[in-house]
Design a protein around this motif. Structure first.
Motif, PDB file in Angstrom:
ATOM      1  N   SER A   1      64.120  56.227  38.336  1.00 49.95           N
ATOM      2  CA  SER A   1      63.611  57.492  38.872  1.00 49.95           C
ATOM      3  C   SER A   1      64.272  57.770  40.214  1.00 49.95           C
ATOM      4  CB  SER A   1      62.085  57.435  39.033  1.00 49.95           C
ATOM      5  OG  SER A   1      61.721  56.542  40.058  1.00 49.95           O
TER       6      SER A   1
ATOM      7  N   VAL B   1      59.591  69.347  42.136  1.00 48.61           N
ATOM      8  CA  VAL B   1      58.721  68.729  43.136  1.00 48.61           C
ATOM      9  C   VAL B   1      57.486  69.596  43.340  1.00 48.61           C
ATOM     10  CG1 VAL B   1      58.570  68.119  45.586  1.00 48.61           C
ATOM     11  CG2 VAL B   1      60.626  67.568  44.284  1.00 48.61           C
TER      12      VAL B   1
ATOM     13  N   VAL C   1      59.949  58.632  45.330  1.00 46.02           N
ATOM     14  CA  VAL C   1      60.132  60.043  44.964  1.00 46.02           C
ATOM     15  C   VAL C   1      58.906  60.851  45.354  1.00 46.02           C
ATOM     16  CG1 VAL C   1      61.676  59.510  43.047  1.00 46.02           C
ATOM     17  CG2 VAL C   1      59.224  59.669  42.627  1.00 46.02           C
TER      18      VAL C   1
ATOM     19  N   VAL D   1      65.151  61.390  43.181  1.00 38.10           N
ATOM     20  CA  VAL D   1      64.963  62.814  43.499  1.00 38.10           C
ATOM     21  C   VAL D   1      66.297  63.411  43.929  1.00 38.10           C
ATOM     22  CG1 VAL D   1      64.312  62.309  45.906  1.00 38.10           C
ATOM     23  CG2 VAL D   1      63.655  64.486  44.870  1.00 38.10           C
TER      24      VAL D   1
ATOM     25  N   MET E   1      60.723  65.591  49.772  1.00 40.66           N
ATOM     26  CA  MET E   1      60.071  64.314  50.005  1.00 40.66           C
ATOM     27  C   MET E   1      59.743  64.147  51.484  1.00 40.66           C
ATOM     28  SD  MET E   1      61.226  60.636  48.566  1.00 40.66           S
ATOM     29  CE  MET E   1      62.845  60.706  49.302  1.00 40.66           C
TER      30      MET E   1
ATOM     31  N   THR F   1      64.124  68.119  42.709  1.00 41.90           N
ATOM     32  CA  THR F   1      63.799  67.805  41.313  1.00 41.90           C
ATOM     33  C   THR F   1      63.647  66.294  41.164  1.00 41.90           C
ATOM     34  OG1 THR F   1      65.025  69.723  40.499  1.00 41.90           O
ATOM     35  CG2 THR F   1      64.558  67.979  38.914  1.00 41.90           C
ATOM     36  N   VAL F   2      62.531  65.877  40.585  1.00 39.01           N
ATOM     37  CA  VAL F   2      62.316  64.451  40.300  1.00 39.01           C
ATOM     38  C   VAL F   2      62.848  64.173  38.899  1.00 39.01           C
ATOM     39  CG1 VAL F   2      60.618  62.634  39.983  1.00 39.01           C
ATOM     40  CG2 VAL F   2      60.303  64.319  41.799  1.00 39.01           C
ATOM     41  N   THR F   3      63.767  63.240  38.813  1.00 39.27           N
ATOM     42  CA  THR F   3      64.408  62.927  37.535  1.00 39.27           C
ATOM     43  C   THR F   3      64.101  61.496  37.119  1.00 39.27           C
ATOM     44  OG1 THR F   3      66.215  64.460  38.014  1.00 39.27           O
ATOM     45  CG2 THR F   3      66.608  62.831  36.284  1.00 39.27           C
TER      46      THR F   3
ATOM     47  N   ASN G   1      56.071  57.687  39.456  1.00 34.91           N
ATOM     48  CA  ASN G   1      56.274  56.234  39.377  1.00 34.91           C
ATOM     49  C   ASN G   1      55.009  55.522  38.901  1.00 34.91           C
ATOM     50  OD1 ASN G   1      58.899  56.478  40.226  1.00 34.91           O
ATOM     51  ND2 ASN G   1      58.475  55.974  42.365  1.00 34.91           N
TER      52      ASN G   1
ATOM     53  N   ILE H   1      54.798  65.345  41.890  1.00 31.69           N
ATOM     54  CA  ILE H   1      54.995  66.550  41.089  1.00 31.69           C
ATOM     55  C   ILE H   1      53.629  67.105  40.708  1.00 31.69           C
ATOM     56  CG2 ILE H   1      57.181  65.665  40.165  1.00 31.69           C
ATOM     57  CD1 ILE H   1      55.688  65.183  37.503  1.00 31.69           C
TER      58      ILE H   1
ATOM     59  N   SER I   1      63.148  65.667  33.738  1.00 31.19           N
ATOM     60  CA  SER I   1      63.123  66.131  35.130  1.00 31.19           C
ATOM     61  C   SER I   1      61.962  67.098  35.345  1.00 31.19           C
ATOM     62  CB  SER I   1      64.445  66.806  35.496  1.00 31.19           C
ATOM     63  OG  SER I   1      64.703  67.903  34.644  1.00 31.19           O
TER      64      SER I   1
ATOM     65  N   ASP J   1      52.079  61.079  41.160  1.00 29.41           N
ATOM     66  CA  ASP J   1      53.213  60.199  41.447  1.00 29.41           C
ATOM     67  C   ASP J   1      53.797  59.737  40.117  1.00 29.41           C
ATOM     68  OD1 ASP J   1      55.034  58.272  42.148  1.00 29.41           O
ATOM     69  OD2 ASP J   1      53.732  57.267  43.589  1.00 29.41           O
TER      70      ASP J   1
END
Length: 470
Positions: free
Chosen positions: A381, A457, A346, A383, A463, A387-389, A320, A349, A454, A318
Motif C-alpha cells: 500500500s 483520500v 497512508v 499514497v 497525508m 490516491t491510496v493505492t 492498512n 479514505i 485505488s 485506515d
C-alpha cells in the motif's frame, strides 16, 4: 551569400518548428513521463532557432557585431543548451525509473541536479565571455546535453513501443540524429570544412536539425495514441458499469424470488428429518438436498450483495487496518501460500470498513485458491497524488489473456463447479465503485496475477493535512 541565407534560414526554422509543434500539442492530461519535460525540448528548439538567425544576421551585417550583441547571442545560445541539458538529464531519469519518476523523486534531489547543471552553465558562459564565442559551452554543455537527450529518446522508445512500433522507431531515429547533432555542434567548430565533401559543418548541423524535427514530430503521435487508448478504456469501464448496474437490478429481483422457495425447502427438510427417523439412506438424500439448498441460498445472498445500492454513512477508514484484519480472518484458511505485507503509512479514505474488508477477503481468497504452498502473495500500500493505492501480487497460476475482460462479469469463474459462484469479483467491483475507487487486474496464463485497487483520500486531504489534524 544566398546559400548561407537559405542554410541559416532553414537551420533556425527547423528548430523553431520543432518547438512550436511540441507546444501546440494537447498533453496536459497525458500520464506519460515525457509529457512533463517535453516543454524543455520545445523551448530549446525556439531559443536555438532564434540564435541561429542571430548568427546569420551577424554574417549578413558585420557592423552589428558589437561586444553587446556578441554577449547577447552568447546568452541566448547558453540558455538553449541549458534547456537541452535539463531535458537530457530528466528524460534519462524517466527512462530508468519509470514515467512517475519525476513525481516520486525528492525535491532535494531535483534541486541538487538543477543547481549542479546551472552552475556548470554559468561557469562555461563566464569562460566564453572573453571571446564572445560559445566554445567552452558547446563542449561542456551542448555535447553532454545533446548526447543525454539522444540516448534518452532512444531508450524511451521502449515505453512508446507499447502504443506503436512505428512511434518507437521515430523515437530511436530522433535520438540517433540528436546524438549526431551533439557531436557536430559540441565537438566540431563552426569554421571546420568536412573533408571529402568540402562542405562546412554547418550544413550537416542543418540536416541533423531537420531530421530531429521531422522524427520528433512524428514521435509526438504517441500522445494521440495514448489519448485514444484512455478514451477506449473509459468507454469500456462505463460500459462495464452500466452492465453491472443492469445486472444488479435483475439480480435483486432474482435473489428475492429464490429466497422464498428456498426457505420453504429448508423448513420441509427439517420436518422430513423428524419423520424419517434413523433411515440412513433417506438421511443421506436429505443431507444432499440440505447442502444444495444452502449453496443456492449462498448464491442468492451474494446476488443481494452484488445488487445493493450505494450506502451512505461513509467514515474515515485506515486501509492498512482493513488489509490486516482481512489477513487475520484468513489465518484459519489452513496451509497455503505465504502472505507478505508491505504497508506504508497512508492517509485515511472515506469508506465502510466491513464492505472494504469483504473486498480484500475476496481478492485474497482468489489468490490463495490460485496458489500452492510454494507460492507467495504480497500486498503493498502507498499514497500518490491524493490516491491510496493497494497492489496485491501473487505467483499462482494466472488467467488466460482472452478471459481477462470477463473476470468482473457476474457468474464468471475459473474455479471448479461447487467451489465458486463467479460473483466475488463482481461484488468487489461494485463495492469499489461505491467508494469512488478503481480496480484493475493484470495476469498471464503462464502464472502470476497483479490486482491494483485505488481510492481517493478522505475529503481530498493529503497525508500531511491528516497528520496535522491528529
Amino acid at each position: 551569400m544566398v546559400w548561407d541565407f537559405i542554410l541559416y534560414l532553414l537551420y533556425g526554422l527547423a528548430f523553431f518548428t520543432l518547438g512550436v509543434a511540441i507546444l501546440s500539442r494537447e498533453i496536459r492530461l497525458s500520464e506519460l513521463g515525457i509529457a512533463r519535460i517535453i516543454w524543455l525540448l520545445a523551448l530549446f528548439g525556439i531559443t536555438h532557432g532564434f540564435h541561429e538567425w542571430l548568427e546569420f544576421l551577424e554574417h549578413l551585417s558585420p557592423t552589428i557585431k558589437t561586444p553587446a550583441f556578441s554577449l547577447f547571442r552568447l546568452g541566448v545560445v547558453s540558455v538553449s543548451f541549458m534547456l537541452l541539458l535539463y531535458f537530457g538529464l530528466f528524460i534519462n531519469i524517466i527512462t530508468y525509473y519509470g514515467d512517475q519518476a519525476l513525481k516520486t523523486t525528492p525535491r532535494s534531489v531535483k534541486a541538487i541536479i538543477g543547481f549542479s547543471a546551472l552552475t556548470l552553465i554559468l561557469l562555461t558562459t563566464y569562460l566564453d565571455m572573453g571571446t564572445g564565442r560559445a566554445t567552452v559551452t558547446r563542449i561542456f554543455v551542448a555535447f553532454p546535453g545533446g548526447l543525454l537527450s539522444g540516448i534518452g529518446l532512444m531508450l524511451y522508445s521502449r515505453t512508446a513501443r507499447t502504443f506503436s512500433k512505428k512511434v518507437a522507431v521515430n523515437f530511436i531515429l530522433a535520438g540517433i540524429f540528436m546524438i549526431c547533432y551533439a557531436i557536430l555542434t559540441g565537438l566540431i567548430p563552426s569554421q571546420v570544412v568536412v573533408p571529402f565533401f568540402h562542405i562546412k559543418v554547418i550544413f550537416f548541423r542543418s540536416v541533423s536539425a531537420f531530421l530531429i524535427m521531422f522524427f520528433t514530430i512524428r514521435a509526438l503521435s504517441v500522445f494521440s495514441l495514448e489519448q485514444h487508448e484512455l478514451i477506449n478504456e473509459r468507454l469500456l469501464r462505463f460500459s462495464q458499469s452500466e452492465k453491472l448496474t443492469s445486472m444488479g437490478i435483475l439480480a435483486a429481483g432474482i435473489a428475492h424470488e429464490i429466497n422464498n422457495p428456498l426457505a420453504n425447502v429448508s423448513l420441509n427438510v427439517e420436518m422430513l428429518k423428524d419423520l424419517t427417523g434413523d433411515d440412513e439412506r433417506i438421511a443421506r438424500k436429505l443431507k444432499a438436498i440440505e447442502r444444495n439448498s444452502a449453496r443456492a441460498a449462498k448464491i442468492a445472498q451474494e446476488l443481494l450483495h452484488f445488487s445493493r445500492e450505494k450506502e451512505t454513512g461513509l467514515e474515515p477508514v485506515d486501509i492498512n487496518q482493513v488489509i490486516t484484519s482481512s489477513c487475520n480472518l484468513l489465518q484459519t484458511h489452513g496451509q497455503g501460500p505465504e502472505i507478505n505485507l508491505n504497508l506504508q503509512d497512508v492517509p485515511e479514505i472515506d469508506g465502510i470498513f466491513w464492505k472494504l474488508e469483504e473486498v480484500f477477503i475476496n481478492l485474497l481468497m482468489n489468490s490463495i485458491d490460485a496458489c500452492v504452498n510454494e507460492d507467495s502473495i504480497e500486498i503493498e500500500s502507498f499514497v500518490q497524488n491524493n490516491t491510496v493505492t493497494v497492489i496485491l501480487t501473487d505467483t499462482g497460476h494466472g488467467i488466460h489473456e482472452k478471459d481477462l475482460f470477463k473476470v468482473f462479469d457476474p457468474f464468471y469463474t475459473t474455479k471448479p463447479v461447487g467451489r465458486g459462484t463467479g460473483l466475488g469479483l463482481s461484488v468487489c467491483y461494485n463495492i469499489i465503485k461505491q467508494h469512488g475507487g478503481e480496480i484493475s487486474l493484470v495476469s498471464s496464463e503462464y502464472g502470476g496475477t497483479v490486482v491494483t485497487v485505488s481510492f481517493p483520500v478522505a475529503d481530498g486531504k493529503t497525508m500531511g493535512e491528516q497528520a496535522g489534524e491528529r
